[in-house]
Write a protein that holds these residues in place. Structure first.
Motif, PDB file in Angstrom:
ATOM      1  N   ALA A 242       1.506   6.608  -5.726  1.00 37.12           N
ATOM      2  CA  ALA A 242       2.169   5.812  -5.531  1.00 37.12           C
ATOM      3  C   ALA A 242       1.499   4.793  -3.944  1.00 37.12           C
ATOM      4  O   ALA A 242       1.499   4.097  -3.542  1.00 37.12           O
ATOM      5  N   LEU A 243       0.318   6.088  -2.966  1.00 34.84           N
ATOM      6  CA  LEU A 243      -0.174   5.430  -1.876  1.00 34.84           C
ATOM      7  C   LEU A 243      -1.423   5.518  -1.856  1.00 34.84           C
ATOM      8  O   LEU A 243      -1.822   6.157  -2.482  1.00 34.84           O
ATOM      9  N   TYR A 244      -2.073   4.363  -1.650  1.00 34.51           N
ATOM     10  CA  TYR A 244      -3.285   4.026  -1.968  1.00 34.51           C
ATOM     11  C   TYR A 244      -4.023   4.071  -0.293  1.00 34.51           C
ATOM     12  O   TYR A 244      -3.343   2.559   0.737  1.00 34.51           O
ATOM     13  N   GLN A 245      -4.579   4.720   0.601  1.00 31.39           N
ATOM     14  CA  GLN A 245      -5.204   3.739   1.867  1.00 31.39           C
ATOM     15  C   GLN A 245      -7.439   4.052   1.435  1.00 31.39           C
ATOM     16  O   GLN A 245      -7.806   4.779   1.342  1.00 31.39           O
ATOM     17  N   VAL A 246      -7.655   2.494   1.450  1.00 35.04           N
ATOM     18  CA  VAL A 246      -8.919   2.870   1.621  1.00 35.04           C
ATOM     19  C   VAL A 246      -9.877   1.967   2.612  1.00 35.04           C
ATOM     20  O   VAL A 246      -9.163   1.256   3.151  1.00 35.04           O
TER      21      VAL A 246
ATOM     22  N   SER B 139       0.660   0.676  -1.289  1.00 37.04           N
ATOM     23  CA  SER B 139       1.795   1.240  -1.218  1.00 37.04           C
ATOM     24  C   SER B 139       3.353   1.002  -2.579  1.00 37.04           C
ATOM     25  O   SER B 139       3.662  -0.471  -2.513  1.00 37.04           O
ATOM     26  N   GLY B 140       4.243   1.617  -2.487  1.00 36.69           N
ATOM     27  CA  GLY B 140       4.688   1.616  -3.669  1.00 36.69           C
ATOM     28  C   GLY B 140       6.014   3.227  -4.314  1.00 36.69           C
ATOM     29  O   GLY B 140       5.660   3.681  -3.482  1.00 36.69           O
ATOM     30  N   GLY B 141       6.209   2.980  -5.746  1.00 32.52           N
ATOM     31  CA  GLY B 141       6.608   4.293  -5.729  1.00 32.52           C
ATOM     32  C   GLY B 141       7.720   3.771  -7.118  1.00 32.52           C
ATOM     33  O   GLY B 141       7.796   3.052  -7.286  1.00 32.52           O
ATOM     34  N   THR B 142       8.266   5.094  -8.034  1.00 29.88           N
ATOM     35  CA  THR B 142       8.987   4.532  -8.850  1.00 29.88           C
ATOM     36  C   THR B 142      10.319   3.937  -8.146  1.00 29.88           C
ATOM     37  O   THR B 142      10.737   4.166  -7.600  1.00 29.88           O
ATOM     38  N   GLY B 143      10.486   2.694  -9.022  1.00 26.89           N
ATOM     39  CA  GLY B 143      11.973   2.155  -8.599  1.00 26.89           C
ATOM     40  C   GLY B 143      11.351   1.105  -7.532  1.00 26.89           C
ATOM     41  O   GLY B 143      11.996   0.573  -6.854  1.00 26.89           O
TER      42      GLY B 143
ATOM     43  N   ALA C 245       8.905  -2.104  -5.275  1.00 23.11           N
ATOM     44  CA  ALA C 245       7.764  -2.295  -5.936  1.00 23.11           C
ATOM     45  C   ALA C 245       6.932  -2.501  -5.013  1.00 23.11           C
ATOM     46  O   ALA C 245       6.612  -2.582  -3.401  1.00 23.11           O
ATOM     47  N   ARG C 246       5.749  -2.746  -5.333  1.00 22.97           N
ATOM     48  CA  ARG C 246       4.510  -2.584  -4.891  1.00 22.97           C
ATOM     49  C   ARG C 246       3.827  -3.310  -3.771  1.00 22.97           C
ATOM     50  O   ARG C 246       3.784  -4.475  -4.523  1.00 22.97           O
ATOM     51  N   ARG C 247       3.482  -2.656  -2.221  1.00 22.37           N
ATOM     52  CA  ARG C 247       2.425  -3.896  -1.560  1.00 22.37           C
ATOM     53  C   ARG C 247       1.156  -3.575  -1.810  1.00 22.37           C
ATOM     54  O   ARG C 247       0.987  -2.563  -1.282  1.00 22.37           O
ATOM     55  N   VAL C 248       0.886  -4.601  -1.130  1.00 20.02           N
ATOM     56  CA  VAL C 248      -0.513  -4.915  -0.351  1.00 20.02           C
ATOM     57  C   VAL C 248      -0.709  -5.248   1.113  1.00 20.02           C
ATOM     58  O   VAL C 248      -0.292  -5.669   1.507  1.00 20.02           O
ATOM     59  N   GLN C 249      -1.650  -4.520   1.828  1.00 27.44           N
ATOM     60  CA  GLN C 249      -1.781  -5.063   3.623  1.00 27.44           C
ATOM     61  C   GLN C 249      -2.726  -4.078   3.025  1.00 27.44           C
ATOM     62  O   GLN C 249      -3.697  -3.470   3.342  1.00 27.44           O
ATOM     63  N   ILE C 250      -3.877  -5.572   4.385  1.00 29.69           N
ATOM     64  CA  ILE C 250      -5.444  -5.181   4.637  1.00 29.69           C
ATOM     65  C   ILE C 250      -5.194  -5.129   6.382  1.00 29.69           C
ATOM     66  O   ILE C 250      -4.010  -6.612   7.266  1.00 29.69           O
ATOM     67  N   THR C 251      -5.133  -4.371   7.302  1.00 28.52           N
ATOM     68  CA  THR C 251      -4.779  -4.713   8.974  1.00 28.52           C
ATOM     69  C   THR C 251      -6.319  -4.263   9.027  1.00 28.52           C
ATOM     70  O   THR C 251      -7.222  -3.679   8.759  1.00 28.52           O
ATOM     71  N   GLU C 252      -6.573  -4.623  10.459  1.00 28.54           N
ATOM     72  CA  GLU C 252      -8.259  -4.414  11.052  1.00 28.54           C
ATOM     73  C   GLU C 252      -7.676  -3.125  12.461  1.00 28.54           C
ATOM     74  O   GLU C 252      -6.769  -3.877  12.482  1.00 28.54           O
ATOM     75  N   THR C 253      -8.520  -1.942  12.217  1.00 29.73           N
ATOM     76  CA  THR C 253      -8.070  -1.119  13.462  1.00 29.73           C
ATOM     77  C   THR C 253      -9.263  -2.235  14.776  1.00 29.73           C
ATOM     78  O   THR C 253     -10.151  -2.097  14.247  1.00 29.73           O
ATOM     79  N   PRO C 254      -8.064  -1.211  15.837  1.00 31.64           N
ATOM     80  CA  PRO C 254      -9.216  -1.631  16.579  1.00 31.64           C
ATOM     81  C   PRO C 254     -10.905  -0.903  17.237  1.00 31.64           C
ATOM     82  O   PRO C 254     -11.025   0.120  16.896  1.00 31.64           O
TER      83      PRO C 254
END
Length: 94
Positions: free
Chosen positions: A65-69, A79-83, A85-94
């Motif tokens: 349900a959760l993938y971090q690349v 991120s998502g899971g049964t029931g 809605a799946r979301r996508v987020q791209i972030t930049e770490t310092p």
């Protein structure tokens, strides 16, 4: 599904090629295609956890349900899971 952690770019890309996401929210017939489109061509870390009935690994349902690349300072999180809605987020770490 058991959590998966990979740290070799070739292993990560091969793994992502076998993932498809259906259901509500973000979907993809091949997660690798999306990751490459977003510019993650040499990922150095992948973590997959949880369980989602609408996620498929090698055609079998109930994948993660959760993938971090991570590619250096950039992190793609799906991120998502049964029931849910799946979301996508791209972030930049310092």
């Amino acid at each position: 599904m058991n959590p998966v952690t990979l740290q070799k770019p070739d292993d990560i890309l091969t793994f992502l090629a076998d993932i498809s996401l259906k259901g509500a929210g973000f979907t993809s017939d091949c997660l690798l295609d999306y990751v490459l489109e977003e510019g993650f061509t040499e990922p150095i870390f992948l973590n997959a956890s949880g369980e989602d009935a609408d996620a498929f690994y090698r055609g079998a349902p109930n994948a993660w349900a959760l993938y971090q690349v991570r590619e250096w300072k950039r992190v793609l999180t799906i991120s998502g899971g049964t029931g849910r809605a799946r979301r996508v987020q791209i972030t930049e770490t310092p």
